[in-house]
Scaffold this motif. Structure first.
Motif, PDB file in Angstrom:
ATOM      1  N   MET A 151     -12.966  -3.446   2.877  1.00 29.95           N
ATOM      2  CA  MET A 151     -13.409  -2.102   2.510  1.00 29.95           C
ATOM      3  C   MET A 151     -12.678  -1.034   3.311  1.00 29.95           C
ATOM      4  N   LYS A 152     -12.442  -1.302   4.579  1.00 35.04           N
ATOM      5  CA  LYS A 152     -11.678  -0.360   5.412  1.00 35.04           C
ATOM      6  C   LYS A 152     -10.254  -0.235   4.898  1.00 35.04           C
ATOM      7  N   ASN A 153      -9.667  -1.347   4.509  1.00 35.09           N
ATOM      8  CA  ASN A 153      -8.296  -1.343   3.986  1.00 35.09           C
ATOM      9  C   ASN A 153      -8.208  -0.547   2.681  1.00 35.09           C
ATOM     10  N   ILE A 154      -9.217  -0.692   1.829  1.00 36.20           N
ATOM     11  CA  ILE A 154      -9.252   0.043   0.562  1.00 36.20           C
ATOM     12  C   ILE A 154      -9.298   1.551   0.824  1.00 36.20           C
ATOM     13  N   VAL A 155     -10.167   1.967   1.747  1.00 37.61           N
ATOM     14  CA  VAL A 155     -10.287   3.392   2.081  1.00 37.61           C
ATOM     15  C   VAL A 155      -8.964   3.931   2.607  1.00 37.61           C
ATOM     16  N   ASP A 156      -8.304   3.166   3.454  1.00 38.82           N
ATOM     17  CA  ASP A 156      -7.025   3.603   4.034  1.00 38.82           C
ATOM     18  C   ASP A 156      -5.938   3.736   2.972  1.00 38.82           C
ATOM     19  N   ILE A 157      -5.919   2.813   2.027  1.00 37.96           N
ATOM     20  CA  ILE A 157      -4.867   2.809   0.999  1.00 37.96           C
ATOM     21  C   ILE A 157      -5.103   3.894  -0.048  1.00 37.96           C
ATOM     22  N   TYR A 158      -6.319   3.997  -0.523  1.00 34.77           N
ATOM     23  CA  TYR A 158      -6.595   4.911  -1.643  1.00 34.77           C
ATOM     24  C   TYR A 158      -6.756   6.370  -1.212  1.00 34.77           C
ATOM     25  N   GLU A 159      -7.203   6.608  -0.014  1.00 32.59           N
ATOM     26  CA  GLU A 159      -7.291   7.940   0.593  1.00 32.59           C
ATOM     27  C   GLU A 159      -8.290   8.885  -0.064  1.00 32.59           C
ATOM     28  N   VAL A 160      -8.695   8.633  -1.297  1.00 23.31           N
ATOM     29  CA  VAL A 160      -9.563   9.580  -2.003  1.00 23.31           C
ATOM     30  C   VAL A 160     -11.050   9.277  -1.787  1.00 23.31           C
ATOM     31  N   TYR A 161     -11.347   8.345  -0.881  1.00 27.03           N
ATOM     32  CA  TYR A 161     -12.738   7.988  -0.638  1.00 27.03           C
ATOM     33  C   TYR A 161     -13.139   8.282   0.802  1.00 27.03           C
ATOM     34  N   TYR A 162     -14.377   8.781   0.955  1.00 30.74           N
ATOM     35  CA  TYR A 162     -14.937   8.920   2.295  1.00 30.74           C
ATOM     36  C   TYR A 162     -15.270   7.551   2.873  1.00 30.74           C
TER      37      TYR A 162
END
Length: 337
Positions: A151-162
């Protein structure tokens, strides 16, 4: 994400003001002609009176006076017709600007729908990832660590999520991507959790302020299912609303114009100046009432709160593919007063 091309063409407000100034100058010329016509008409009247007094000696002058009157009458009629033409030009110009504002509104809501359609797809895809399912379906000692890392990796990659959240069926958050302080919180009374479990399908909230995320957001939530298709938890995302402003800021709106995104109740959820979010209602506008009633596209010419005459173009969401939208609308205004 979106390029601002607002400087590629001349500002529509500048063009509108130039047209208004040209019309004003034309009107002044017509007024001058009108004054000359009135003076000429008066001159012909006086001449006719003097010709009558002169008797036979004034007959020739009477003919001249009659011709002057015909010229005056024709000039007066021409001036009147010119005024009508000038008013028609202004009306048509306003209609052209009105159609353009509606086009900008339509283009903006379409871009928003397409962006949020992707967010709708994201949550459905991620809810099927093994690390997410295993966190709810297995007793692996490192299952929480693996889910958190993903989940942390997804947030870092996509950037559009808090942030991203994973909750079990009791409503307890068992893993997050960023804010680990939320782990252990019970969200069983939250709208996004209740509706996702109740409907057993993807649920999208309206835009709201999230204390956990620390900003305006839209929550996308999806059931997490085991290999047998049974719902075992809820996976939820928090979209960063500031990315919508990239779309708003790239809209072709003039310097004297404005743009708003409103929810189904007519309340502002995005504006160019970032003011009045979730506070201001635009329900007093006819354009807004038409938009939230489901009218997909159109415009109105009406006064704003400060009594200025404005053109309002509007467009109502029609969603995109499987994403049905949240009954939002975009309102674009241009000042004509």
């Amino acid at each position: 994400m979106f390029n601002d091309k607002s400087n590629d063409n001349m500002d529509v407000s500048v063009l509108l003001n130039q047209l208004k100034e040209a019309n004003k100058q034309m009107g002044q010329v017509v007024e001058t002609i009108d004054q000359i016509s009135k003076q000429t008409h008066l001159l012909s009247l006086n001449s006719a009176i003097e010709a009558a007094r002169a008797g036979d000696a004034g007959k020739g002058f009477g003919v001249v006076a009659s011709e002057i009157k015909k010229f005056a009458d024709k000039s007066f009629l021409t001036a009147k017709e010119s005024k009508t033409i000038i008013n028609n030009i202004q009306t048509k110009a306003n209609e052209v600007i009105a159609v353009r504002t509606a086009d900008v509104a339509y283009d903006t809501i379409d871009k928003i729908d397409r962006n949020l359609f992707e967010r709708n797809c994201d949550v459905q895809a991620w809810a099927t990832f093994d690390a997410i399912k295993n966190c709810l379906c297995t007793d692996d000692s490192d299952r929480f660590k693996q889910a958190t890392a993903l989940m942390k990796n997804i947030v870092d990659i996509y950037e559009v999520y808090y942030d991203l959240y994973l909750a079990d069926l009791d409503g307890k958050i068992i893993a997050t991507g960023v804010n680990q302080q939320t782990v252990g919180q019970n969200v069983s009374n939250e709208e996004w959790f209740i509706e996702t479990v109740k409907q057993n399908s993807v649920y999208v909230t309206d835009m709201y302020y999230s204390n956990n995320a620390g900003g305006y957001t839209v929550a996308y939530s999806c059931p997490v299912r085991d290999n047998g298709g049974n719902t075992v938890g809820v996976f939820s995302t928090r979209f960063n609303w500031t990315f919508i402003y990239e779309i708003i800021d790239s809209a072709r709106v003039g310097t004297t114009g404005d743009i708003f995104v409103i929810n189904k109740n007519g309340v502002v959820i995005a504006s160019r100046d970032r003011n009045g979010i979730l506070k201001d209602s635009l329900m007093e506008l006819e354009a807004v009432r038409k938009a939230i009633s489901g009218d997909l596209y159109g415009y109105s010419i009406e006064k704003d709160r400060s009594n200025k005459m404005k053109i309002y173009g509007y467009a109502h969401t029609k969603g995109y593919n499987a994403y049905k939208g949240k009954n939002w609308s975009v309102i674009v205004s241009e000042t004509i007063d």
